[in-house]
Design an enzyme around this catalytic site. Structure first.
Site, PDB file in Angstrom:
ATOM      1  CB  CYS A   2      -0.882   0.042   1.238  1.00 35.94           C
ATOM      2  SG  CYS A   2      -1.876  -1.405   1.477  1.00 35.94           S
ATOM      3  NE  ARG A  27       4.759   1.761  -0.979  1.00 39.03           N
ATOM      4  CZ  ARG A  27       5.533   1.940   0.085  1.00 39.03           C
ATOM      5  NH1 ARG A  27       6.655   2.614  -0.052  1.00 39.03           N
ATOM      6  NH2 ARG A  27       5.194   1.480   1.252  1.00 39.03           N
ATOM      7  CD1 TRP A  75      -0.096  -5.749  -3.347  1.00 41.09           C
ATOM      8  CD2 TRP A  75      -0.074  -6.538  -1.255  1.00 41.09           C
ATOM      9  NE1 TRP A  75       0.474  -6.998  -3.360  1.00 41.09           N
ATOM     10  CE2 TRP A  75       0.502  -7.502  -2.102  1.00 41.09           C
ATOM     11  CE3 TRP A  75      -0.160  -6.811   0.114  1.00 41.09           C
ATOM     12  CZ2 TRP A  75       0.983  -8.719  -1.635  1.00 41.09           C
ATOM     13  CZ3 TRP A  75       0.316  -8.027   0.582  1.00 41.09           C
ATOM     14  CH2 TRP A  75       0.883  -8.964  -0.288  1.00 41.09           C
ATOM     15  CG  ASN A 100       0.302   2.231   3.703  1.00 39.97           C
ATOM     16  OD1 ASN A 100      -0.757   2.269   3.096  1.00 39.97           O
ATOM     17  ND2 ASN A 100       1.438   2.728   3.243  1.00 39.97           N
ATOM     18  N   GLY A 101      -0.591  -1.042   6.646  1.00 43.98           N
ATOM     19  CA  GLY A 101      -0.285  -1.887   7.805  1.00 43.98           C
ATOM     20  C   GLY A 101      -1.450  -2.817   8.082  1.00 43.98           C
ATOM     21  CD  GLU A 483      17.572 -13.031  -7.191  1.00 43.20           C
ATOM     22  OE1 GLU A 483      17.025 -13.529  -6.191  1.00 43.20           O
ATOM     23  OE2 GLU A 483      17.210 -11.951  -7.695  1.00 43.20           O
ATOM     24  CE  LYS A 487      14.236 -11.246  -9.587  1.00 45.38           C
ATOM     25  NZ  LYS A 487      14.882 -10.966  -8.345  1.00 45.38           N
ATOM     26  CD  GLU A 490      10.467 -11.839  -7.820  1.00 41.59           C
ATOM     27  OE1 GLU A 490      10.236 -11.157  -6.818  1.00 41.59           O
ATOM     28  OE2 GLU A 490      11.522 -11.696  -8.489  1.00 41.59           O
ATOM     29  CG  HIS A 506      19.362 -37.104  -2.830  1.00 41.14           C
ATOM     30  ND1 HIS A 506      19.591 -38.397  -2.415  1.00 41.14           N
ATOM     31  CD2 HIS A 506      20.584 -36.535  -2.944  1.00 41.14           C
ATOM     32  CE1 HIS A 506      20.893 -38.592  -2.271  1.00 41.14           C
ATOM     33  NE2 HIS A 506      21.509 -37.473  -2.589  1.00 41.14           N
ATOM     34  CE  LYS A 605      11.846  -2.701  -5.588  1.00 39.39           C
ATOM     35  NZ  LYS A 605      12.649  -3.792  -6.163  1.00 39.39           N
TER      36      LYS A 605
HETATM   37  C1  G6P Z   1       9.624  -8.188  -1.816  1.00 38.60           C
HETATM   38  C2  G6P Z   1      10.178  -7.743  -3.150  1.00 38.60           C
HETATM   39  C3  G6P Z   1      11.486  -8.465  -3.429  1.00 38.60           C
HETATM   40  C4  G6P Z   1      12.457  -8.247  -2.297  1.00 38.60           C
HETATM   41  C5  G6P Z   1      11.853  -8.626  -0.937  1.00 38.60           C
HETATM   42  C6  G6P Z   1      12.718  -8.139   0.213  1.00 38.60           C
HETATM   43  O1  G6P Z   1       9.245  -9.520  -1.897  1.00 38.60           O
HETATM   44  O2  G6P Z   1       9.256  -8.008  -4.186  1.00 38.60           O
HETATM   45  O3  G6P Z   1      12.048  -7.981  -4.630  1.00 38.60           O
HETATM   46  O4  G6P Z   1      13.605  -9.004  -2.509  1.00 38.60           O
HETATM   47  O5  G6P Z   1      10.580  -8.007  -0.775  1.00 38.60           O
HETATM   48  O6  G6P Z   1      12.723  -6.747   0.185  1.00 38.60           O
HETATM   49  P1  G6P Z   1      13.871  -5.842   0.791  1.00 38.60           P
HETATM   50  O7  G6P Z   1      13.437  -4.436   0.487  1.00 38.60           O
HETATM   51  O8  G6P Z   1      13.910  -6.138   2.252  1.00 38.60           O
HETATM   52  O9  G6P Z   1      15.144  -6.215   0.103  1.00 38.60           O
END
Ligand code: G6P
Length: 610
Positions: A2, A27, A75, A100-101, A483, A487, A490, A506, A605
């Site tokens: 949010c 965000r 969100w 927010n929260g 990673e 990616k 996501e 395994h 984000k």
């Molecule tokens: C969310 C974002 C990711 C990020 C993660 C941790 O899931 O979409 O891209 O890696 O949060 O965020 P930070 O700001 O703590 O690195």
């Protein structure tokens, strides 16, 4: 996650609020809304499901005069994404709030308010807040006092913006557990959940502390701390340029951010390297003595930042000879831990506001760690403010939800940390000079890797129709495989997972067939022969192999094996070099599939709630 924007000014604010919401789009959100107060229309609210552009169209069709207002991108957490659940929420057509929260005791408050005769129009946890403010106003309290009385009853996390139709001279803000900044203008003031939202109107900010309550008027701001004392918070100038959150010639922010990596890394190294050694001052004035005493390292983070921590474990144990544990913050915060003696607690975060990482830091501070260090991209963030030592990654604003340049700059910061720790434990000068030389050459090496972009774009076509994908790596390339898988899932929504290649037999080997692409990260290192045997196991079962290998790796293209060559590199920086093509692969697969690359569905984000 949010986003909040609010303004009190001597000019119409609807356009400022909409622009702020647009700048918070990165965000992640599912609906948006704003409420503006004017003498002509009183409290006027508009909300829409979907993008901010839809809300802007609604505002264009139904102009909103008024020089005080609040706005929000939501969100969904409690209640589905819908217009009714979008903020602002109103009570009695009198007061409006954005939040927010998460209010943890919302069910209790809701039951009380229903019994007292309130009607609820949403399924959100937020609506109880606005009714509580309304009740306090109706009982004769002023708006500031009404919000203070309300927040005293809230359990959980909140950043709030509140306005009252009967008193358009003030906008109230409150913060507990979710970030909120005040933008300071001349005879006008603003609030937002991060500074980007307000850069077109000001570069002067006050960062509210936990428990703060603020009253914004045209002529000034008054802030009370959690104990109700009036406090002065410093006004800081932001150096982030207003246009740094713009896409320029690129099709997506993610693409821009992938290509910005050489520069972001150069910026992160700026002022931190001497000719042949890493400057200990990079971590702050007292850092050298602190790091010299460290006997163990614990790293806690979330998402991509967690993957950076996993790579660092290999580095720290191999080069600095220190035990290093790495854990996701949401797990760390809810279990009992044994804290090693003289241990350094490291959090890694792009935003510095991730709720779980912040909670983990606060627990660590109370559990006997020698010092805390934040590796973070946002200088004004909570994580930075609450840590003993700070190493900022100078990646610049990262807008794409899928983290790219934040990750590689975190790796660079973690290499600086590793070398510093290793030096205090006897790393010789030649080894340090070698590491420094590699860091210096890193940006130009990554430029070379980025040049294979057209090749990766062509390769991406072979993944578009797939539903699953396996990523393999060994040693410090295993977290890079993780990673790469993150990616891809996501942004392309292809199910992807990573395995250490030695674990293949395994379990995951059972999945291998001609429909399962297997991506392998294969630098020319000590584990190459082991990895090659694992890849043979895949080939023998008809799997399609895509091997990212540097020029020194003796491996040929054959039916079933596609080899993508990368420039020859050094073991130490392999994780950075091999990250780039995996980012590009995910990006191109997603663009071919036509997904929303910068704002993938369901993701945010900055995850400021648990
Ligand atoms: C969310 C974002 C990711 C990020 C993660 C941790 O899931 O979409 O891209 O890696 O949060 O965020 P930070 O700001 O703590 O690195």
């Amino acid at each position: 996650m949010c986003g909040i924007v609010g303004a009190i000014a001597q000019r119409p604010v609807a356009a400022i609020l909409l622009e702020g919401l647009k700048r918070l789009e990165y965000r992640g959100y599912d609906s948006a809304g704003l409420a503006v107060l004017s003498t002509e229309r009183g409290m006027h609210r508009l909300r829409t499901l979907g993008k901010v552009s839809k809300l802007a169209e609604a505002v264009a069709a139904e102009p909103m005069p008024g020089s005080i207002g609040i706005a929000h991108t939501r969100w969904a957490t409690h209640g589905e994404p819908s217009t009714e659940n979008a903020h602002p929420h109103l009570s009695g057509e009198r007061c409006a709030i954005v939040h927010n929260g998460i209010i943890e005791n919302h069910a209790t408050l809701r039951a009380e308010q229903l019994a007292a005769g309130h009607t609820f129009t949403s399924q959100t946890d937020t609506e109880v807040v606005v009714h509580a403010v309304y009740d306090a106003l109706a009982a004769g309290h002023g708006l500031t006092d009404a919000v203070r009385r309300t927040t005293a009853r809230l359990d959980g996390a909140y950043a709030l913006g509140v306005i009252d139709a009967e008193d358009p001279s003030q906008l109230i803000a409150a913060r507990q557990g979710s970030p909120l900044v005040i933008g300071v203008g001349f005879q006008e003031h603003f609030i937002a959940s991060d500074v980007f939202a307000l850069l077109p109107v000001t570069n002067r900010f006050i960062f509210l502390e936990e428990g703060d309550l603020a009253e914004l008027r045209l002529d000034g701001v008054t802030i009370w701390d959690r104990d109700g004392r009036v406090v002065e918070r410093p006004v800081r100038e932001s150096s982030v340029a207003a246009d740094s959150a713009e896409r320029g010639e690129y099709r997506h922010f993610m693409q821009k951010e992938i290509f910005e990596q050489p520069r972001a890394i150069a910026d992160t190294l700026e002022g931190r390297l001497a000719a042949e050694h890493v400057l200990p001052e990079a971590f702050g004035p007292e850092a050298e003595a602190v790091l010299a005493r460290v006997e163990a390292v614990t790293i806690v983070a979330c998402g991509t930042s967690y993957h950076a921590g996993l790579v660092a474990k290999y580095w720290i144990e191999a080069l600095a000879d220190l035990p290093c544990r790495v854990e996701v913050a949401s797990e760390y915060r809810y279990r009992k831990h044994v804290v090693p003696a003289n241990a350094l607690f490291v959090t890694i975060s792009q935003s510095g506001e991730t709720a779980d990482s912040l909670a983990a830091l606060r627990i660590a501070k109370d559990s006997g760690y020698a010092k805390t260090l934040a590796i973070c991209n946002v200088p004004e963030s909570s994580l930075v403010r609450e840590s003993d030592l700070v190493l900022l990654t100078h990646a610049g604003p990262e807008i794409g939800v899928a983290s790219t340049k934040a990750f590689t700059t975190q790796l660079v910061a973690l290499l600086l940390l590793t070398v510093n720790l290793a030096r205090t434990r006897g790393m010789d000068a030649a080894a340090e000079a070698h590491a420094v030389g590699l860091l210096r050459g890193l940006s130009s090496q990554l430029e070379e890797v980025l040049a294979i972009d057209p090749q990766i774009a062509a390769l991406a076509e072979r993944f578009v129709e797939k539903h699953h994908c396996l990523f393999l790596g060994r040693g410090e390339e295993y977290p890079i495989a993780m990673e790469g898988a993150l990616k891809l899932k996501e942004i392309s929504y292809i199910h992807a997972e990573a395995y250490p290649a030695g674990e293949l037999k395994h379990g995951p080997l059972a999945l291998i067939d001609e429909d399962m692409p297997v991506v392998a990260v294969a630098p020319n290192n000590a584990l190459l022969e082991k990895l090659k045997s694992n890849l043979e196991e895949v080939r023998a079962r008809g799997g399609q192999l895509f091997v990212f290998a540097d020029t020194q790796v003796p491996m040929q293209e054959e039916p079933g094996i596609t080899v993508i060559r990368l420039p020859e590199t050094d073991d130490l920086i392999d994780p950075l070099v091999f990250t780039i093509p995996l980012q590009l692969l995910a990006y191109h697969v997603a663009t071919l599939k036509g997904t929303d690359v910068d704002q993938p569905r369901n993701l945010a984000k900055s995850v400021t709630v648990e």
